[in-house]
Design a protein around this motif. Sequence first.
Motif, PDB file in Angstrom:
ATOM      1  N   GLY A 115      50.955  28.186  40.498  1.00  0.00           N
ATOM      2  CA  GLY A 115      49.957  29.210  40.233  1.00  0.00           C
ATOM      3  C   GLY A 115      48.543  28.779  40.604  1.00  0.00           C
ATOM      4  O   GLY A 115      47.591  29.092  39.900  1.00  0.00           O
ATOM      5  N   ARG A 116      48.428  28.073  41.720  1.00  0.00           N
ATOM      6  CA  ARG A 116      47.132  27.581  42.193  1.00  0.00           C
ATOM      7  C   ARG A 116      46.878  28.096  43.601  1.00  0.00           C
ATOM      8  O   ARG A 116      47.779  28.572  44.281  1.00  0.00           O
ATOM      9  CB  ARG A 116      47.108  26.047  42.217  1.00  0.00           C
ATOM     10  N   ALA A 117      45.636  27.969  44.046  1.00  0.00           N
ATOM     11  CA  ALA A 117      45.276  28.420  45.389  1.00  0.00           C
ATOM     12  C   ALA A 117      44.106  27.598  45.904  1.00  0.00           C
ATOM     13  O   ALA A 117      43.491  26.823  45.165  1.00  0.00           O
ATOM     14  CB  ALA A 117      44.919  29.894  45.388  1.00  0.00           C
ATOM     15  N   THR A 118      43.799  27.779  47.181  1.00  0.00           N
ATOM     16  CA  THR A 118      42.671  27.127  47.835  1.00  0.00           C
ATOM     17  C   THR A 118      41.810  28.205  48.484  1.00  0.00           C
ATOM     18  O   THR A 118      42.328  29.140  49.079  1.00  0.00           O
ATOM     19  CB  THR A 118      43.167  26.133  48.906  1.00  0.00           C
ATOM     20  N   ILE A 119      40.516  28.043  48.349  1.00  0.00           N
ATOM     21  CA  ILE A 119      39.560  28.938  48.995  1.00  0.00           C
ATOM     22  C   ILE A 119      38.837  28.132  50.078  1.00  0.00           C
ATOM     23  O   ILE A 119      38.402  27.006  49.839  1.00  0.00           O
ATOM     24  CB  ILE A 119      38.525  29.482  47.987  1.00  0.00           C
ATOM     25  N   MET A 120      38.742  28.708  51.280  1.00  0.00           N
ATOM     26  CA  MET A 120      38.024  28.062  52.379  1.00  0.00           C
ATOM     27  C   MET A 120      36.774  28.888  52.691  1.00  0.00           C
ATOM     28  O   MET A 120      36.865  30.081  52.961  1.00  0.00           O
ATOM     29  CB  MET A 120      38.913  27.975  53.621  1.00  0.00           C
ATOM     30  N   LEU A 121      35.628  28.228  52.622  1.00  0.00           N
ATOM     31  CA  LEU A 121      34.357  28.874  52.937  1.00  0.00           C
ATOM     32  C   LEU A 121      33.921  28.453  54.332  1.00  0.00           C
ATOM     33  O   LEU A 121      33.778  27.258  54.605  1.00  0.00           O
ATOM     34  CB  LEU A 121      33.272  28.476  51.932  1.00  0.00           C
ATOM     35  N   PRO A 137      42.948  27.574  39.719  1.00  0.00           N
ATOM     36  CA  PRO A 137      43.888  28.581  39.210  1.00  0.00           C
ATOM     37  C   PRO A 137      43.846  29.861  40.039  1.00  0.00           C
ATOM     38  O   PRO A 137      42.798  30.257  40.553  1.00  0.00           O
ATOM     39  CB  PRO A 137      43.403  28.830  37.780  1.00  0.00           C
ATOM     40  N   LEU A 138      44.987  30.492  40.155  1.00  0.00           N
ATOM     41  CA  LEU A 138      45.143  31.665  41.011  1.00  0.00           C
ATOM     42  C   LEU A 138      44.200  32.797  40.627  1.00  0.00           C
ATOM     43  O   LEU A 138      43.595  33.430  41.494  1.00  0.00           O
ATOM     44  CB  LEU A 138      46.599  32.137  40.958  1.00  0.00           C
ATOM     45  N   THR A 139      44.043  33.058  39.334  1.00  0.00           N
ATOM     46  CA  THR A 139      43.157  34.152  38.914  1.00  0.00           C
ATOM     47  C   THR A 139      41.710  33.878  39.314  1.00  0.00           C
ATOM     48  O   THR A 139      40.992  34.780  39.764  1.00  0.00           O
ATOM     49  CB  THR A 139      43.249  34.373  37.400  1.00  0.00           C
ATOM     50  N   GLU A 140      41.288  32.614  39.176  1.00  0.00           N
ATOM     51  CA  GLU A 140      39.921  32.245  39.570  1.00  0.00           C
ATOM     52  C   GLU A 140      39.755  32.321  41.072  1.00  0.00           C
ATOM     53  O   GLU A 140      38.697  32.738  41.576  1.00  0.00           O
ATOM     54  CB  GLU A 140      39.586  30.839  39.067  1.00  0.00           C
ATOM     55  N   ALA A 141      40.773  31.924  41.820  1.00  0.00           N
ATOM     56  CA  ALA A 141      40.696  31.980  43.288  1.00  0.00           C
ATOM     57  C   ALA A 141      40.591  33.416  43.768  1.00  0.00           C
ATOM     58  O   ALA A 141      39.809  33.707  44.667  1.00  0.00           O
ATOM     59  CB  ALA A 141      41.925  31.298  43.891  1.00  0.00           C
ATOM     60  N   ARG A 142      41.358  34.309  43.158  1.00  0.00           N
ATOM     61  CA  ARG A 142      41.270  35.722  43.546  1.00  0.00           C
ATOM     62  C   ARG A 142      39.894  36.295  43.210  1.00  0.00           C
ATOM     63  O   ARG A 142      39.330  37.063  43.970  1.00  0.00           O
ATOM     64  CB  ARG A 142      42.366  36.534  42.870  1.00  0.00           C
ATOM     65  N   TRP A 143      39.357  35.915  42.058  1.00  0.00           N
ATOM     66  CA  TRP A 143      38.028  36.366  41.653  1.00  0.00           C
ATOM     67  C   TRP A 143      36.963  35.863  42.635  1.00  0.00           C
ATOM     68  O   TRP A 143      36.083  36.614  43.047  1.00  0.00           O
ATOM     69  CB  TRP A 143      37.726  35.900  40.237  1.00  0.00           C
ATOM     70  N   LEU A 144      37.057  34.589  43.039  1.00  0.00           N
ATOM     71  CA  LEU A 144      36.102  34.029  43.986  1.00  0.00           C
ATOM     72  C   LEU A 144      36.223  34.675  45.363  1.00  0.00           C
ATOM     73  O   LEU A 144      35.241  34.856  46.059  1.00  0.00           O
ATOM     74  CB  LEU A 144      36.287  32.517  44.117  1.00  0.00           C
ATOM     75  N   HIS A 145      37.456  34.989  45.751  1.00  0.00           N
ATOM     76  CA  HIS A 145      37.675  35.577  47.067  1.00  0.00           C
ATOM     77  C   HIS A 145      37.052  36.963  47.167  1.00  0.00           C
ATOM     78  O   HIS A 145      36.582  37.369  48.223  1.00  0.00           O
ATOM     79  CB  HIS A 145      39.181  35.638  47.357  1.00  0.00           C
ATOM     80  N   GLU A 146      37.040  37.679  46.074  1.00  0.00           N
ATOM     81  CA  GLU A 146      36.452  39.019  46.067  1.00  0.00           C
ATOM     82  C   GLU A 146      34.972  38.875  45.909  1.00  0.00           C
ATOM     83  O   GLU A 146      34.133  39.335  46.486  1.00  0.00           O
ATOM     84  CB  GLU A 146      37.019  39.859  44.935  1.00  0.00           C
TER      85      GLU A 146
END
Length: 146
Positions: A115-121, A137-146
């Motif tokens: 349930g984890r993810a990576t964000i690339m900027l 965490p996946l929920t935080e990654a989705r929030w950051l992506h949006e």
Amino acid sequence: MSDKSIWKSGVSQTVNFVPYIFCALFIGLLSLGIANTSTDDYTENPIPTVLKALLLLQLAITAWTYSAVRGRHYELTEERFKERSGVFNIRYDELELYRVKDITFMQPFFLRLFGRATIMLHTQDTTTPVVLIRGIPLTEARWLHE
């Protein structure tokens, strides 16, 4: 405008899941090799000494890998993205948010299992054109992506 913190997180140890599996297997094989080569005369058979040295080296590498991940922290403020990394030598990086051109959401197989993810900027910054926010965490990654 104040630099108020919006989000803080650290990297999960799950980013090193595969290396930890290989370390555990290697340590297990070395332990079996040490147990199966029982001799008291190290001048005749230096293999137990070499295996013990390899075991200590592998334990040190595993501890370093754990510490390096444990020492990485992220913070998002209203104007900047901040990253702190390091074990002995600590490095602070700041990226002003107006420099971010694109955001990529990635979820490799092993991170998906936990349930984890990576964000690339992708940024316009010359020193760090790509910033990875790994193992959050996946929920935080989705929030950051949006």
